[in-house]
Design a protein around this motif. Structure first.
Motif, PDB file in Angstrom:
ATOM      1  N   CYS A 476       1.013  -1.183   0.095  1.00 36.42           N
ATOM      2  CA  CYS A 476      -0.051   0.007  -0.022  1.00 36.42           C
ATOM      3  C   CYS A 476       0.698   1.220  -0.177  1.00 36.42           C
ATOM      4  O   CYS A 476       1.695   1.378   0.966  1.00 36.42           O
ATOM      5  CB  CYS A 476      -1.005   0.097   1.136  1.00 36.42           C
ATOM      6  SG  CYS A 476      -2.365   1.517   1.219  1.00 36.42           S
ATOM      7  N   VAL A 477       0.748   2.154  -1.168  1.00 42.56           N
ATOM      8  CA  VAL A 477       1.544   3.521  -1.237  1.00 42.56           C
ATOM      9  C   VAL A 477       0.687   4.669  -0.805  1.00 42.56           C
ATOM     10  O   VAL A 477      -0.672   4.363  -1.089  1.00 42.56           O
ATOM     11  CB  VAL A 477       2.119   3.434  -2.627  1.00 42.56           C
ATOM     12  CG1 VAL A 477       2.768   4.791  -2.724  1.00 42.56           C
ATOM     13  CG2 VAL A 477       2.694   2.223  -3.193  1.00 42.56           C
ATOM     14  N   MET A 478       1.085   5.252   0.231  1.00 44.46           N
ATOM     15  CA  MET A 478       0.058   6.417   0.811  1.00 44.46           C
ATOM     16  C   MET A 478       0.804   7.853   0.968  1.00 44.46           C
ATOM     17  O   MET A 478       2.159   7.716   1.010  1.00 44.46           O
ATOM     18  CB  MET A 478      -0.130   5.911   2.296  1.00 44.46           C
ATOM     19  CG  MET A 478      -0.788   4.495   2.498  1.00 44.46           C
ATOM     20  SD  MET A 478      -0.870   4.431   4.326  1.00 44.46           S
ATOM     21  CE  MET A 478      -1.291   2.586   4.326  1.00 44.46           C
ATOM     22  N   ALA A 479       0.217   8.686   0.787  1.00 40.81           N
ATOM     23  CA  ALA A 479       0.599  10.028   0.973  1.00 40.81           C
ATOM     24  C   ALA A 479      -0.524  10.818   1.724  1.00 40.81           C
ATOM     25  O   ALA A 479      -1.763  10.602   1.424  1.00 40.81           O
ATOM     26  CB  ALA A 479       1.019  10.689  -0.438  1.00 40.81           C
ATOM     27  N   PHE A 513       4.790  17.174  -1.531  1.00 37.67           N
ATOM     28  CA  PHE A 513       4.236  15.902  -0.720  1.00 37.67           C
ATOM     29  C   PHE A 513       4.922  14.483  -1.018  1.00 37.67           C
ATOM     30  O   PHE A 513       5.854  14.414  -2.232  1.00 37.67           O
ATOM     31  CB  PHE A 513       3.045  15.593  -1.185  1.00 37.67           C
ATOM     32  CG  PHE A 513       2.139  16.817  -1.083  1.00 37.67           C
ATOM     33  CD1 PHE A 513       1.340  17.001   0.083  1.00 37.67           C
ATOM     34  CD2 PHE A 513       1.695  17.612  -1.954  1.00 37.67           C
ATOM     35  CE1 PHE A 513       0.428  18.097   0.623  1.00 37.67           C
ATOM     36  CE2 PHE A 513       1.022  18.942  -1.880  1.00 37.67           C
ATOM     37  CZ  PHE A 513       0.119  18.768  -0.618  1.00 37.67           C
ATOM     38  N   GLU A 514       5.232  13.831  -0.286  1.00 42.58           N
ATOM     39  CA  GLU A 514       6.023  12.570  -0.137  1.00 42.58           C
ATOM     40  C   GLU A 514       4.957  11.312   0.225  1.00 42.58           C
ATOM     41  O   GLU A 514       4.113  11.602   0.963  1.00 42.58           O
ATOM     42  CB  GLU A 514       7.265  12.546   0.995  1.00 42.58           C
ATOM     43  CG  GLU A 514       8.242  13.581   0.487  1.00 42.58           C
ATOM     44  CD  GLU A 514       9.422  13.555   1.549  1.00 42.58           C
ATOM     45  OE1 GLU A 514      10.052  12.509   1.756  1.00 42.58           O
ATOM     46  OE2 GLU A 514       9.506  14.329   2.198  1.00 42.58           O
ATOM     47  N   SER A 515       5.567  10.094  -0.311  1.00 42.43           N
ATOM     48  CA  SER A 515       4.694   8.795  -0.187  1.00 42.43           C
ATOM     49  C   SER A 515       5.484   7.997   0.395  1.00 42.43           C
ATOM     50  O   SER A 515       6.636   7.991   0.535  1.00 42.43           O
ATOM     51  CB  SER A 515       4.047   8.436  -1.477  1.00 42.43           C
ATOM     52  OG  SER A 515       5.079   8.074  -2.473  1.00 42.43           O
ATOM     53  N   ALA A 516       4.992   6.887   1.011  1.00 45.62           N
ATOM     54  CA  ALA A 516       5.422   5.747   1.739  1.00 45.62           C
ATOM     55  C   ALA A 516       4.703   4.363   1.491  1.00 45.62           C
ATOM     56  O   ALA A 516       3.428   4.505   1.094  1.00 45.62           O
ATOM     57  CB  ALA A 516       5.586   5.955   3.471  1.00 45.62           C
TER      58      ALA A 516
END
Length: 713
Positions: A476-479, A513-516
């Protein structure tokens, strides 16, 4: 003191000797008042006066006190206050007199209430001043007091206090039920022993007042309160419908729009209650009572009725009570009208909000979803959620919160959610989605500038969390943009909040903005929520988060039950901020549903790609789709070989639809063209579009993916 001598009004206990003359004999020019004149002054004073000995027994009273108390002078002499006026709080009054005897300090304007023999059916208020009496040698002989009947002043003060309290209630709330409960609390027991408040359903729903009451319409009871705590048997409870019989006092009051009062016998009072409720017998021990009916009027229309009832032995309602009750209900009616207007606007905003939110969440084989939207007690806000299917069996989970309340916030939420859906169709990474939403919010703020509107700008801004779940990779990639991170519940019942890059709220501009990316085990839960779920005024937010963790600690239950558990555990009803909640249980796609092959960058490899795709579909039981799929694979692989370089990979995914994906290293996106009759090329993507349910392109770190979806036959 000789009680038999000093009991006479014309013979007071302290007076100067001598006669009344025009001037003093010593030539001083001052008046001399004789004993007889002082006696007349004390006896005939309109102020009640008395002298008590050191045992607090009467030794003298004047005529005014005899009339004021309704007890003859002869019956008072030598007796204490509690002996002659038992319906007063004699113990408290005598306590004041003892203090005056001991200290010598007068007690001025001591007020108390009670009933006397002069008017046993009506409570009076008295203002009394006490002072110590001593003879010429300084020996304390007793205490004297002067008393005035200040009932009118007391009642006027009480009525003003009632009006002030009901005014405070109307300014405190815009909820009709709370307003009615406040009116009942103010009036009981000060004005009545029992009160009911009935209103039209249209008022409660915020609907327009299109017609006046004729007396026969059905009302809704919104409040009932009794001085005893429980209403008598037969009185309709709050929330129940009430309809008054024709020609009853209630029906006449509603039709005429004027207050009505009357005294009822025991049978009449019981009959009134039975008629009021239409639910059966009334209380058998009610006794006689007094009834006061006051219509609730807004804009000249009767929209309900307030019923006040007093039980014996309390006195009935007088004209002043009627005026006060009418004024109190009139002030409450202003609050009712404000509440109706507020309810109307709130219902409109809520309808808009619910229309703009997803009406239903489409079923996904890899994600089980349950959602909640709970408007706040103060109005509808801009919270939203969404579940968006993406290519490659992926799913986007979105939740956000637009600043503000009311219709403007709901409209801004709708625009933002539409933008999210549009950007999601482009298959952009979560951080790029948020960057585009930030630009959108900056544009909305610019449109709302005071120069454009000619007024102060409204608050604009939003928070958002965008997550993409890939069931093939089980990641799951989230921002997030100023939004709280989701709660993740593992199969081992562990609950944690992933450490996501914070990101600024939407509308600030200029910040990245960055994602994790996190891995999720089979059956894990994702809980996305807005801050109204755990932020409560006067409470540490960490307390709310701990309660959220406790509510999510049993992930084996259905997700709908999980939503209900969170809602009840965190007690979100009636909060100052609205709440959006999305809980998703995720599942992965097994190897039996995914197949992939590396394809050589050689035109001769196209036939081999068609063949492996056909055999895969046969193994999956999709033989009817082989021909179409081979055409699509042939076109996509041919384009990748012709226009890209490097390795090529073909992947088939069987879920609710059949997905065919071709990976290459080129970043050039194909473009659908309309070839002319004599053109030799340009028809490939047109053919793909005609044969597929939908198609598109998404970019990866190594290039791009061209994908097509087909309905499974």
């Amino acid at each position: 003191m000789n009680t038999s001598d000093q009991g006479r009004a014309q013979d007071p206990p302290a007076a100067s000797s001598g006669s009344w003359t025009d001037r003093a004999d010593d030539g001083s020019g001052e008046w001399q008042i004789g004993h007889s004149l002082v006696g007349q002054f004390l006896a005939r004073s309109p102020i009640g006066m008395a002298v008590m000995d050191t045992d607090l027994r009467y030794v003298w009273i004047n005529d005014a006190l005899e009339r004021l108390g309704g007890v003859a002078r002869e019956e008072r002499m030598g007796k204490r206050l509690s002996d002659v006026l038992p319906r007063l709080d004699a113990a408290a009054i005598e306590s004041v007199m003892r203090e005056v005897l001991e200290t010598g300090c007068p007690a001025v304007d001591v007020e108390y209430h009670g009933r006397t023999s002069a008017d046993p059916d009506r409570e009076h208020a008295y203002s009394t001043s006490f002072f110590r009496l001593a003879d010429d040698t300084g020996v304390v002989r007793g205490v004297g007091y002067m008393v005035l009947d200040v009932t009118d002043r007391w009642r006027a003060r009480e009525r003003l206090a009632l009006l002030s309290r009901v005014g405070a209630w109307t300014a405190r709330t815009l909820d009709v039920f709370r307003l009615a409960e406040g009116l009942a609390e103010v009036c009981v027991p000060d004005l009545a022993d029992l009160i009911t408040v009935d209103l039209l359903d249209s008022v409660l729903q915020g609907e327009p007042l299109d017609r006046a009451l004729s007396g026969g319409q059905r009302l809704r009871r919104v409040a009932v309160r009794s001085a005893d705590g429980d209403a008598p048997e037969g009185i309709a409870a709050a929330g129940r419908p009430v309809q008054y019989p024709p020609d009853s006092p209630g029906a006449r009051c509603l039709a005429g729009g004027t207050p009505h009062r009357e005294a009822l016998s025991r049978q009449g009072c019981e009959g009134w209650i039975a008629a009021d409720a239409l639910l059966g017998p009334a209380a058998a021990d009610l006794g006689p009572c007094a009834l006061l009916l006051v219509p609730v009027r807004t804009h000249g229309r009767v929209v309900g009725m307030t019923t006040l009832l007093r039980r014996a032995p309390r006195e009935g309602f007088d004209e002043d009570d009627l005026l006060v009750a009418d004024e109190i209900v009139g002030r409450a009616a202003l609050g009712v009208e404000n509440a109706r207007q507020y309810t109307k606007e709130r219902n409109t905003a809520l309808a808009l909000q619910r229309f703009l939110l997803p009406r239903r969440i489409a079923a996904h084989a890899t994600v089980e979803v349950a959602t909640r939207y709970l408007p706040s007690g103060g109005g509808v806000g801009g919270d939203f959620f969404d579940v968006i299917p993406l290519s490659g069996a992926r799913v986007a989970l979105v939740i956000g919160d637009v600043v503000g309340h009311g219709i403007n916030a709901a409209a801004s939420m709708g625009r933002l959610r539409t933008a999210v859906r549009t950007l999601a169709d482009l298959d952009l990474p979560p951080e790029e989605i948020l960057a585009h939403l930030d630009d959108l919010m900056l544009g909305l703020i610019a449109e709302d500038s005071p120069e454009e509107r000619g007024q102060a700008p409204s608050e604009l801004g939003a928070t958002c969390l965008y997550a993409v779940y890939d069931p093939v990779a089980r990641t799951c990639v989230m921002a997030r943009a100023g939004h709280p991170p989701p709660a993740v519940v593992g199969p081992d019942r562990s609950v944690f909040l992933p450490d996501l890059p914070p990101g600024p709220p939407l509308g600030l501009g200029g910040l990245p903005f960055e994602s994790a990316e996190i891995e999720l085990a089979e059956g894990s839960l994702l809980a996305l929520y807005t801050d109204g779920l755990f932020e409560v005024r006067g409470q540490d937010p960490d307390v709310g988060l701990e309660r959220l963790r406790a509510a999510l600690a049993d992930p084996d239950r259905p997700v709908e039950d999980m939503c209900g558990e969170v809602q009840s555990t965190l007690e979100v009803e009636g909060r100052d901020d609205d709440v959006a909640l999305l809980i998703a249980r995720i599942h992965g796609l097994g190897a039996d549903r995914v197949a992939s092959w590396d394809i050589a960058s050689d035109p001769a490899a196209v036939s081999g790609a068609r063949a492996v795709a056909g055999r895969c579909l046969e193994a999956w039981g999709l033989g009817d789709m082989v021909f179409t799929t081979e055409l699509l694979v042939s076109e996509l692989v041919t384009n990748a070989i012709r226009y890209a370089s490097g390795p090529i990979r073909l992947r088939l995914i069987r879920e609710s639809v059949l997905t065919c994906e071709v990976f290459d290293t080129s970043t050039v996106s194909p473009r659908l063209q309309h070839a002319r009759t004599l053109d030799e090329g340009g028809r490939g993507l047109f053919l793909v579009a005609q044969l597929s349910r939908r198609w598109g392109t998404r970019y990866t770190a190594d290039g791009k993916v061209i994908w097509v979806e087909q309905e499974i036959l």
